[in-house]
Design a protein around this motif. Structure first.
Motif, PDB file in Angstrom:
ATOM      1  N   ARG A 126     -85.489  24.230 -37.175  1.00  0.00           N
ATOM      2  CA  ARG A 126     -84.132  24.751 -37.039  1.00  0.00           C
ATOM      3  C   ARG A 126     -83.590  25.012 -38.432  1.00  0.00           C
ATOM      4  O   ARG A 126     -83.764  24.186 -39.337  1.00  0.00           O
ATOM      5  CB  ARG A 126     -83.231  23.764 -36.297  1.00  0.00           C
ATOM      6  N   TYR A 133     -80.522  25.964 -41.247  1.00  0.00           N
ATOM      7  CA  TYR A 133     -79.096  25.852 -41.566  1.00  0.00           C
ATOM      8  C   TYR A 133     -78.875  26.560 -42.894  1.00  0.00           C
ATOM      9  O   TYR A 133     -79.712  26.484 -43.797  1.00  0.00           O
ATOM     10  CB  TYR A 133     -78.678  24.381 -41.689  1.00  0.00           C
ATOM     11  N   ALA A 179     -75.907  27.733 -46.057  1.00  0.00           N
ATOM     12  CA  ALA A 179     -74.587  27.610 -46.677  1.00  0.00           C
ATOM     13  C   ALA A 179     -74.558  28.522 -47.888  1.00  0.00           C
ATOM     14  O   ALA A 179     -75.529  28.600 -48.645  1.00  0.00           O
ATOM     15  CB  ALA A 179     -74.315  26.162 -47.095  1.00  0.00           C
ATOM     16  N   LEU A 208     -74.306  20.610 -30.215  1.00  0.00           N
ATOM     17  CA  LEU A 208     -75.335  20.240 -31.175  1.00  0.00           C
ATOM     18  C   LEU A 208     -75.588  18.740 -31.097  1.00  0.00           C
ATOM     19  O   LEU A 208     -74.684  17.956 -30.838  1.00  0.00           O
ATOM     20  CB  LEU A 208     -74.905  20.616 -32.600  1.00  0.00           C
ATOM     21  N   GLU A 229     -78.713  17.449 -35.579  1.00  0.00           N
ATOM     22  CA  GLU A 229     -78.436  18.823 -35.987  1.00  0.00           C
ATOM     23  C   GLU A 229     -77.133  18.911 -36.769  1.00  0.00           C
ATOM     24  O   GLU A 229     -77.031  19.659 -37.748  1.00  0.00           O
ATOM     25  CB  GLU A 229     -78.394  19.721 -34.750  1.00  0.00           C
ATOM     26  N   LEU A 230     -76.121  18.143 -36.348  1.00  0.00           N
ATOM     27  CA  LEU A 230     -74.848  18.138 -37.058  1.00  0.00           C
ATOM     28  C   LEU A 230     -75.006  17.575 -38.470  1.00  0.00           C
ATOM     29  O   LEU A 230     -74.371  18.046 -39.415  1.00  0.00           O
ATOM     30  CB  LEU A 230     -73.822  17.320 -36.274  1.00  0.00           C
ATOM     31  N   GLU A 270     -76.622  20.235 -40.646  1.00  0.00           N
ATOM     32  CA  GLU A 270     -75.622  21.254 -40.959  1.00  0.00           C
ATOM     33  C   GLU A 270     -74.670  20.754 -42.043  1.00  0.00           C
ATOM     34  O   GLU A 270     -74.350  21.480 -42.997  1.00  0.00           O
ATOM     35  CB  GLU A 270     -74.838  21.621 -39.697  1.00  0.00           C
ATOM     36  N   CYS A 318     -76.400  20.625 -45.494  1.00  0.00           N
ATOM     37  CA  CYS A 318     -76.534  21.962 -46.080  1.00  0.00           C
ATOM     38  C   CYS A 318     -75.216  22.417 -46.704  1.00  0.00           C
ATOM     39  O   CYS A 318     -75.179  22.878 -47.853  1.00  0.00           O
ATOM     40  CB  CYS A 318     -76.989  22.939 -44.991  1.00  0.00           C
ATOM     41  N   GLN A 319     -74.123  22.278 -45.966  1.00  0.00           N
ATOM     42  CA  GLN A 319     -72.813  22.704 -46.458  1.00  0.00           C
ATOM     43  C   GLN A 319     -72.368  21.866 -47.655  1.00  0.00           C
ATOM     44  O   GLN A 319     -71.859  22.404 -48.646  1.00  0.00           O
ATOM     45  CB  GLN A 319     -71.779  22.589 -45.322  1.00  0.00           C
TER      46      GLN A 319
END
Length: 302
Positions: free
Chosen positions: A54, A56, A58, A266, A270-271, A274, A277-278
């Motif tokens: 998956r 992600y 940013a 999600l 997964e959260l 994410e 990455c951000q």
């Protein structure tokens, strides 16, 4: 698998009654269906045995006037291909492009490199698939570069844009890395240490400034090591982070014990990816990077 290997050889002197012809056709269709179901079952088994990927992403503009980076996330690239080679079950593609002198080269690469890759991708029961894929990646980079230069030179005034390109291609459980310029791809995996504990190891999948690194690859090992993720980023990130620091930052976010707010159906894992990455992209800006920053984090879930 040849769907017709057990069928009788055709003859030009066969004049069976219509009823028999229809029965033969029904038998052939039934046999074809059974063979196709068997083929699908084989592919399904292969697919279920692979880790789930998956992506992600940013992106931060930094202090630049415009965002000149581009990126592509394609966990399943199969839809771009007319057919998959042999018994390959999954093909994934992720890429980061760091533009300079403008955003046209990076956008062109993001829109076209994977399409050229799909056109040149080996098909059928290709022998020496590994060797063919390496050549395919090299030819794809060359073709995309030539296509852009042709378009750029036809403009008035001619475009002067340029771009790095760093991509990973995952074919079942094999990771291929290809790059031009100073964007990077690194892989994080855990291994057993001498004291019995598990430690995180950072592996470089690309080399900076080398124009033809297409050999770099590694097979994801299920015994003795577990991949956590793959990180692709432009040089904006690595101006303020070393590869190890970036990996440790991501691991720190992933391993936080604080709860995360559920959203968009999600999973908690997964959260966390994410968020990692951000936060990594934001931290690069906070550390003083004035360049564009683009980060792709690819989770590998077994």
């Amino acid at each position: 698998m040849d769907l017709f290997d057990d069928l009788p050889e055709p003859t030009q002197t066969s004049f069976a009654p219509p009823a028999q012809d229809e029965e033969d056709r029904r038998f052939k269709r039934r046999r074809d269906d059974e063979e196709e179901e068997e083929e699908d079952e084989i592919k399904k088994v292969c697919r279920e045995g692979l880790p789930r990927l998956r992506g992600y992403a940013a992106a931060r503009r930094g202090e630049r006037e415009e965002m000149q980076d581009a990126h592509v996330l394609m966990p399943d690239m199969s839809s771009c291909l007319s057919s998959l080679p042999g018994h390959v079950s999954r093909i994934s593609y992720f890429a980061v492009f760091d533009g300079h002198g403008g955003a046209r080269a990076s956008r062109f690469a993001a829109e076209n490199l994977h399409l050229n890759l799909a056109k040149k991708f080996p098909s059928g029961d290709a022998e020496n698939l590994d060797k063919l894929l390496k050549k395919c990646l090299l030819d794809t980079f060359r073709q995309t570069d030539e296509d852009f230069l042709k378009k750029a030179s036809s403009q008035k005034p001619a475009w002067k844009d340029g771009s790095t390109a760093t991509c990973i291609l995952v074919v079942d459980d094999t990771v291929y890395s290809a790059n031009l310029g100073d964007s990077r791809a690194v892989l994080c995996r855990t291994e057993a240490a001498a004291d019995g504990q598990r430690k995180s190891v950072t592996l470089a999948l690309s080399k900076e400034h080398n124009p033809t690194i297409y050999e770099e690859r590694m097979r994801i090992q299920r015994a003795g090591g577990t991949v956590r993720f793959i990180l692709l980023a432009c040089d904006g990130l690595f101006k303020v982070f070393s590869a190890d620091e970036a990996v440790k930052f991501v691991l720190g976010v992933l391993q936080q014990e604080t709860s995360v707010e559920q959203k968009d159906e999600l999973t908690e894992e997964e959260l966390r990816f994410e968020a990692a990455c951000q936060q990594l992209a934001s931290e690069a800006v906070r550390r003083g990077c004035a360049d564009n920053v683009t980060v792709i984090l690819v989770s590998v879930c077994h």
